[in-house]
Design a protein around this motif. Structure first.
Motif, PDB file in Angstrom:
ATOM      1  N   ASP A  63      27.888 -11.069  25.667  1.00  0.00           N
ATOM      2  CA  ASP A  63      26.839 -10.224  25.094  1.00  0.00           C
ATOM      3  C   ASP A  63      26.181  -9.369  26.174  1.00  0.00           C
ATOM      4  OD1 ASP A  63      25.107  -9.475  22.780  1.00  0.00           O
ATOM      5  OD2 ASP A  63      23.550 -10.368  24.046  1.00  0.00           O
ATOM      6  N   GLN A  64      25.986  -9.928  27.355  1.00  0.00           N
ATOM      7  CA  GLN A  64      25.400  -9.152  28.451  1.00  0.00           C
ATOM      8  C   GLN A  64      26.298  -7.975  28.832  1.00  0.00           C
ATOM      9  OE1 GLN A  64      25.053 -12.352  31.239  1.00  0.00           O
ATOM     10  NE2 GLN A  64      23.025 -12.997  30.512  1.00  0.00           N
ATOM     11  N   THR A  65      27.603  -8.214  28.865  1.00  0.00           N
ATOM     12  CA  THR A  65      28.552  -7.150  29.199  1.00  0.00           C
ATOM     13  C   THR A  65      28.594  -6.095  28.098  1.00  0.00           C
ATOM     14  OG1 THR A  65      29.879  -8.705  30.507  1.00  0.00           O
ATOM     15  CG2 THR A  65      30.958  -6.671  29.818  1.00  0.00           C
ATOM     16  N   ARG A  66      28.555  -6.539  26.847  1.00  0.00           N
ATOM     17  CA  ARG A  66      28.527  -5.592  25.720  1.00  0.00           C
ATOM     18  C   ARG A  66      27.311  -4.687  25.826  1.00  0.00           C
ATOM     19  NH1 ARG A  66      25.558  -4.806  21.683  1.00  0.00           N
ATOM     20  NH2 ARG A  66      24.378  -6.745  21.995  1.00  0.00           N
ATOM     21  N   ARG A  67      26.168  -5.273  26.136  1.00  0.00           N
ATOM     22  CA  ARG A  67      24.940  -4.476  26.230  1.00  0.00           C
ATOM     23  C   ARG A  67      24.998  -3.502  27.410  1.00  0.00           C
ATOM     24  NH1 ARG A  67      20.052  -7.957  26.782  1.00  0.00           N
ATOM     25  NH2 ARG A  67      21.408  -9.698  27.310  1.00  0.00           N
ATOM     26  N   TYR A  68      25.587  -3.935  28.497  1.00  0.00           N
ATOM     27  CA  TYR A  68      25.729  -3.034  29.645  1.00  0.00           C
ATOM     28  C   TYR A  68      26.638  -1.855  29.303  1.00  0.00           C
ATOM     29  CZ  TYR A  68      27.509  -1.220  34.044  1.00  0.00           C
ATOM     30  OH  TYR A  68      27.902  -0.386  35.067  1.00  0.00           O
TER      31      TYR A  68
ATOM     32  N   ALA B  84      27.249  -0.657  26.474  1.00  0.00           N
ATOM     33  CA  ALA B  84      26.616   0.174  25.441  1.00  0.00           C
ATOM     34  C   ALA B  84      25.416   0.953  25.979  1.00  0.00           C
ATOM     35  CB  ALA B  84      26.181  -0.707  24.270  1.00  0.00           C
TER      36      ALA B  84
ATOM     37  N   GLU C 192      22.632  -0.433  27.056  1.00  0.00           N
ATOM     38  CA  GLU C 192      21.381  -1.134  26.759  1.00  0.00           C
ATOM     39  C   GLU C 192      20.833  -1.863  27.986  1.00  0.00           C
ATOM     40  OE1 GLU C 192      22.123  -3.667  23.423  1.00  0.00           O
ATOM     41  OE2 GLU C 192      23.077  -2.069  22.264  1.00  0.00           O
ATOM     42  N   LEU C 193      21.698  -2.128  28.961  1.00  0.00           N
ATOM     43  CA  LEU C 193      21.285  -2.707  30.236  1.00  0.00           C
ATOM     44  C   LEU C 193      21.654  -1.720  31.334  1.00  0.00           C
ATOM     45  CD1 LEU C 193      22.494  -6.446  30.049  1.00  0.00           C
ATOM     46  CD2 LEU C 193      20.138  -5.637  29.955  1.00  0.00           C
TER      47      LEU C 193
ATOM     48  N   GLU D 286      20.004  -4.007  36.154  1.00  0.00           N
ATOM     49  CA  GLU D 286      19.732  -5.184  35.315  1.00  0.00           C
ATOM     50  C   GLU D 286      20.986  -6.042  35.156  1.00  0.00           C
ATOM     51  OE1 GLU D 286      16.268  -3.635  32.238  1.00  0.00           O
ATOM     52  OE2 GLU D 286      18.324  -2.904  31.979  1.00  0.00           O
ATOM     53  N   TYR D 287      22.130  -5.392  35.088  1.00  0.00           N
ATOM     54  CA  TYR D 287      23.395  -6.113  34.872  1.00  0.00           C
ATOM     55  C   TYR D 287      23.878  -6.795  36.149  1.00  0.00           C
ATOM     56  CZ  TYR D 287      28.294  -6.785  33.386  1.00  0.00           C
ATOM     57  OH  TYR D 287      29.536  -7.309  33.064  1.00  0.00           O
TER      58      TYR D 287
END
Length: 552
Positions: A21-26, A28, A30-31, A35-36
């Protein structure tokens, strides 16, 4: 070897979901990258010069064949068909796609593997002797203690954001094959006069920009207090370690600044609050972990030295290989075998997917389905029957593992360097290959004898150049790649740091420079002297005079 329970498995699987999920947000947006960054580092993911690099944890260098086959599959499906053995006994993939990293981690979780804490400012993989559990000179098997440290340190909330990365090594033998004296914490198993087991504790060793040999601050720590004392050291470091300058943030800088006696006093003061607390080890817990490291089903065998000597007389290549690539075993009729990952023309430590599959097959047939990695970037089959050694040698030759150079000049430690790493000042792999090609005469290599040649592409010292008998460091001079040479390093007991020989050299000069250094050694040595012995006897000046003679 240690086997996950349901809690271990769930923790690793949940971490995969979290990072997906963290990678998906990055990806996209979103991060942010900032932050990533700490999230990916805690999961072993670096952004290198040309592609991401994923470092896979191999606790104390121990693997089963199911895990090795999974690494082979990942190399085929997600990388360019090969992997790399690192100097912390881990595996690295140099060409994965960022969006596929969560899928790789999910694949690893199916065989009880992960990439947790292989990077970042946390406690990294605890390392040990590649011959742990089988070495004849062993006082105690260090692997259960490594596993206890691993379980304690993984996800430890207090030590997840240290001033800098932190490395621990454990030695259980008379010889130090774990290089404990150049670690943040080095632990040596000892027994007191009453025969009780404990540890001699060292702090403040390390390489990198400011290398130090560590200081022993406790001569005997009862095993019950292993974790409480480690906690005390980490708390002192966490409290007093510098965070304003990453180049001065390692514990070695703190120990040097305070002085080893003052640092030890602070640890003792902190330990007074911890030593009888909940982290104190009990016998039942040590026994629980130790049950994962019992001997395999050894047979009652006789020593095969005579039969092997006959085979050596008929097959000189086998004799050479057995001399360099085998290691005495504690059980009669068995032997440990090192598979060299240093043939000429191959980057030191690299292994292809097909070779990984072959290693797994060999380990299943010859070594109870287990294998080890070493900090010298080779692979070990630890439990080979002596009467199967000749057959194994022939199979190793077919798969490219039988180069008889373990411990010799061409068995060099080498970081990936500027070919991959964004931190590197210079390439390492081409220098390694040019030296290998210059010294491709096995007769001459055997005559030179034991010698450690270590190459790093930058001051981070991933190639351990500070403790090589000969160390090579890539440096940047006005945008051009040059190489600084140092002599006299040693990573074993009574470790020493190498001294810089003099001004640096261009890449094309390096084979000639190494040859001149070797010629001084060959001309000056006495019978049975290793390179490090000759260097310590005659000093650096004769080498300097020969190497720089053209400048006088």
């Amino acid at each position: 070897m240690y086997v996950y329970d349901e809690y271990d498995q769930k923790i690793v699987e949940e971490r995969v979901k979290q990072f997906r999920d963290q990678t998906r947000r990055y990806l996209a947006g979103e991060l942010s990258g900032e932050e990533y960054r700490p999230l990916r580092l805690q999961n072993g993911l670096y952004i290198q010069r040309y592609a991401p690099m994923l470092r896979i944890a191999v606790p104390y260098g121990l693997l089963n064949t199911k895990q090795v086959r999974k690494l082979a599959q990942i190399a085929r499906d997600y990388d360019k068909g090969y992997a790399h053995v690192s100097t912390r006994q881990n595996f690295q993939f140099n060409w994965p796609e960022l969006e596929e990293i969560p899928d790789i981690l999910a694949e690893l979780a199916t065989v009880q593997m992960h990439a947790i804490q292989t990077s970042g400012n946390c406690i990294r993989n605890t390392t040990t002797d590649q011959f742990a559990g089988v070495a004849a000179d062993e006082l105690v098997d260090p692997r259960p203690w490594c596993e206890i440290i691993r379980q304690w340190s993984t996800f430890h909330p207090e030590f997840a954001h240290l001033p800098r990365k932190f490395k621990i090594a454990v030695n259980g033998a008379k010889m130090d094959r774990a290089a404990i004296e150049v670690h943040d914490i080095g632990l040596e198993a000892v027994k007191n006069e009453a025969g009780e087991l404990g540890f001699r504790v060292l702090v403040g060793g390390g390489q990198g920009r400011t290398p130090y040999v560590g200081a022993f601050i406790k001569d005997f720590l009862p095993w019950q207090h292993l974790l409480t004392y480690l906690e005390a050291i980490l708390r002192v470091y966490n409290r007093y370690g510098r965070r304003d300058n990453k180049f001065k943030a390692r514990i070695k800088i703190l120990v040097k600044a305070l002085g080893e006696n003052v640092f030890a006093e602070k640890v003792e003061a902190e330990w007074a609050y911890l030593k009888d607390g909940p982290s104190m080890l009990i016998e039942a817990e040590v026994e629980r972990v130790s049950k994962f490291f019992v001997d395999p089903a050894y047979e009652a065998l006789e020593d095969q030295s005579e039969a092997l000597a006959k085979l050596e007389a008929e097959h000189p290549g086998f004799a050479r290989w057995r001399t360099r690539n085998t290691f005495p075993h504690k059980k009669p009729g068995y032997i440990a075998v090192t598979l060299s990952l240093k043939p000429i023309g191959t980057a030191p430590g690299d292994i292809t997917d097909k070779q990984l599959d072959a290693v797994a097959d060999l380990a299943d047939r010859y070594s109870f389905g287990e294998l080890r990695t070493s900090h010298t970037q080779n692979i070990i089959l630890a439990d080979v029957r002596q009467d199967q050694l000749f057959t194994l040698w022939n199979e190793l030759r077919e798969n490219g593992f039988a180069t008889p150079n373990v411990g010799l000049l061409t068995d060099m430690i080498c970081c990936p360097g500027g070919d991959f790493c964004s931190l590197a000042n210079a390439k390492s792999i081409p220098v390694a290959e040019s030296i290998q090609r210059r010294f491709d005469d096995l007769d001459y290599l055997f005559d030179i004898g034991d010698i450690d040649l270590n190459i790093s592409g930058c001051m981070n010292a991933c190639g351990h150049h500070h403790v090589g008998h000969i160390g090579i460091l890539g440096v940047d001079k006005k945008g051009e790649e040059f190489y600084q040479v140092s002599l006299g390093g040693y990573a074993g007991r009574d470790a020493s740091l190498a001294k810089i020989l003099g001004p640096s050299f261009a890449q094309e000069e390096m084979p000639d420079v190494i040859e001149k250094i070797i010629n001084v050694y060959v001309g000056q040595r006495t019978e049975d002297e290793r390179f490090i012995d000759t260097y310590r006897r005659i000093g650096i000046e004769p080498f300097k005079e020969r190497v720089y003679a053209k400048n006088h």
